[in-house]
Design an enzyme around this catalytic site. Structure first.
Site, short mmCIF file in Angstrom:
data_model
loop_
_atom_site.label_atom_id
_atom_site.label_comp_id
_atom_site.label_asym_id
_atom_site.label_seq_id
_atom_site.Cartn_x
_atom_site.Cartn_y
_atom_site.Cartn_z
N SER A 130 0.79 -1.24 0.00
CA SER A 130 0.00 0.00 0.00
C SER A 130 0.82 1.28 0.00
O SER A 130 0.24 2.38 -0.04
CB SER A 130 -0.95 0.01 1.21
OG SER A 130 -2.02 -0.87 0.99
N LYS A 133 -0.23 3.70 -2.64
CA LYS A 133 -1.29 4.71 -2.56
C LYS A 133 -0.75 6.14 -2.55
O LYS A 133 -1.50 7.08 -2.85
CB LYS A 133 -2.17 4.44 -1.34
CG LYS A 133 -2.96 3.13 -1.46
CD LYS A 133 -3.83 2.90 -0.24
CE LYS A 133 -4.71 1.65 -0.40
NZ LYS A 133 -3.97 0.40 -0.23
N SER A 187 -5.66 3.31 4.57
CA SER A 187 -5.24 2.37 3.52
C SER A 187 -6.42 1.59 2.96
O SER A 187 -6.30 0.39 2.67
CB SER A 187 -4.16 1.42 4.05
OG SER A 187 -3.32 0.98 3.01
#
Length: 356
Positions: A130, A133, A187
């Site tokens: 993640s 992101k 997240s």
């Protein structure tokens, strides 16, 4: 061990170094966009929006101990960099005075000067989960899309690759701004997927834009295959991620959203609070400008931050940590080591007295 003489200068300077004020167009987006109703809650960095809940989907449990050696990419020999002039300052140091970090790959760098303080396996190309992101957010903001535009979570946004859970049900309607906040802070994978799906040209165009942005930043080891990080084909190196975090720190909304401690949204009239996946953003001992965690089995626990240490902006990249708390503990070790080294250096200078 490889030694660099730049570290002494890094630890001896205590002047405040300003970082770029931020992306002008990101700020403009914020002011011009039509936003969903928002009201503040009486806790530190807590925001409220009317819509639906979110928290990062929890993924799997264990991983292979030999992952670092198995992942394709250039795996250079470990090299921890620091000046021999600095003393061993904590109990958790090796015989050269370097802090004992337990992440498999890492880099700590002075953002203002670019000087590398510590590094190990910094060129190894690894899944980043993640951490992806941060690039998702940059691409969304670069597109100058309406932050107040409403986006609905669709069946296409559900994780079918790993079956991760989500508190944002299909049919949830949120503003693009709220989707972005939940993606960065908690997240939330469905929020990230929805941001890509609603990009002009759809998800495929979004992934193309992510890789184009990576190339424009000089990220030679970085590749993206989705907007969430659930795909292990999203890879980078610690060296590249230092550049990516530095670039992300220039976006005011990324700084704000990634360091928001809590966020409350309403689902069917009931409030639900979501928390930042990095507990350090709530710590009074830390001044964090950008934060993002990541985890899938292939990546291990990851953490990247821009944080102010010794009154200087530092980039911390910690990849492939094996334990639940290892990445946070490693960040704490870096902080203690830098501060202790600086304190001992200042004390030594006082003992020597003024030059004559």
């Amino acid at each position: 061990m490889k030694i660099r003489n730049t570290v002494l200068a890094v630890l001896s300077v205590f002047a405040l170094v300003s970082v770029a004020a931020g992306s002008a167009h990101a700020a403009a987006q914020r002011s011009s966009a039509k936003k969903a109703p928002v009201a503040k809650v009486a806790t530190k960095k807590v925001s409220v929006a009317k819509a639906s809940p979110a928290k990062a989907g929890k993924l799997a449990k264990s991983r292979s101990n030999g992952r670092l050696a198995a992942v394709k990419g250039h795996h250079h020999a470990a090299a921890i960099v620091m000046s021999r002039a600095l003393p061993a300052v904590t109990a958790e140091v090796d015989h050269d005075g370097n802090p004992l970090l337990h992440s498999a790959a890492f880099m700590i760098a002075d953002q203002a000067t670019g000087n590398v303080i510590l590094e190990k396996n910094s060129d190894a190309v690894l899944p980043i989960a993640s951490i992806t992101k941060l690039m998702t957010a940059m691409v969304v903001l670069d597109a100058r899309l309406g932050l107040g535009d409403l986006i609905t979570i669709a069946h296409e946004d559900v994780d079918t690759l790993r079956g991760s859970s989500s508190h944002v049900p299909v049919g949830t309607e949120l503003s693009r701004e709220d989707m972005l906040r939940l993606a960065l802070m908690s997240s939330e994978n469905r929020a990230s997927a929805a941001l890509a799906r609603t990009y002009p040209g759809g998800t495929h165009a979004f992934i193309t834009a992510m890789n184009r942005k990576a190339a424009s930043l000089g990220l030679r080891d970085t590749r993206f295959s989705d907007s969430t990080g659930l795909n292990s084909a999203n890879v980078s190196s610690a060296r590249d991620l230092v550049k990516m975090v530095s670039a992300a720190s220039r976006y005011p909304l990324i700084r704000e959203f990634s360091t928001t401690a809590n966020y409350v949204v309403y689902l069917n009239g009931r409030p639900r609070q979501f928390n930042n996946t990095n507990a350090l953003v709530s710590s009074p001992d830390w001044q964090i400008g950008v934060s993002k965690t990541g985890f899938i089995n292939e990546s291990g626990k990851c953490l990247v931050m821009q944080a102010w240490l010794l009154n200087k902006p530092m980039i911390i990249v910690l990849l492939d940590s094996f334990g639940r708390f290892t990445r946070v503990a490693d960040a704490q070790r870096v902080k203690r080591w830098l501060e202790s080294a600086a304190a001992q250096q200042k004390l030594a200078a006082q003992v020597r007295g003024p030059a004559t």
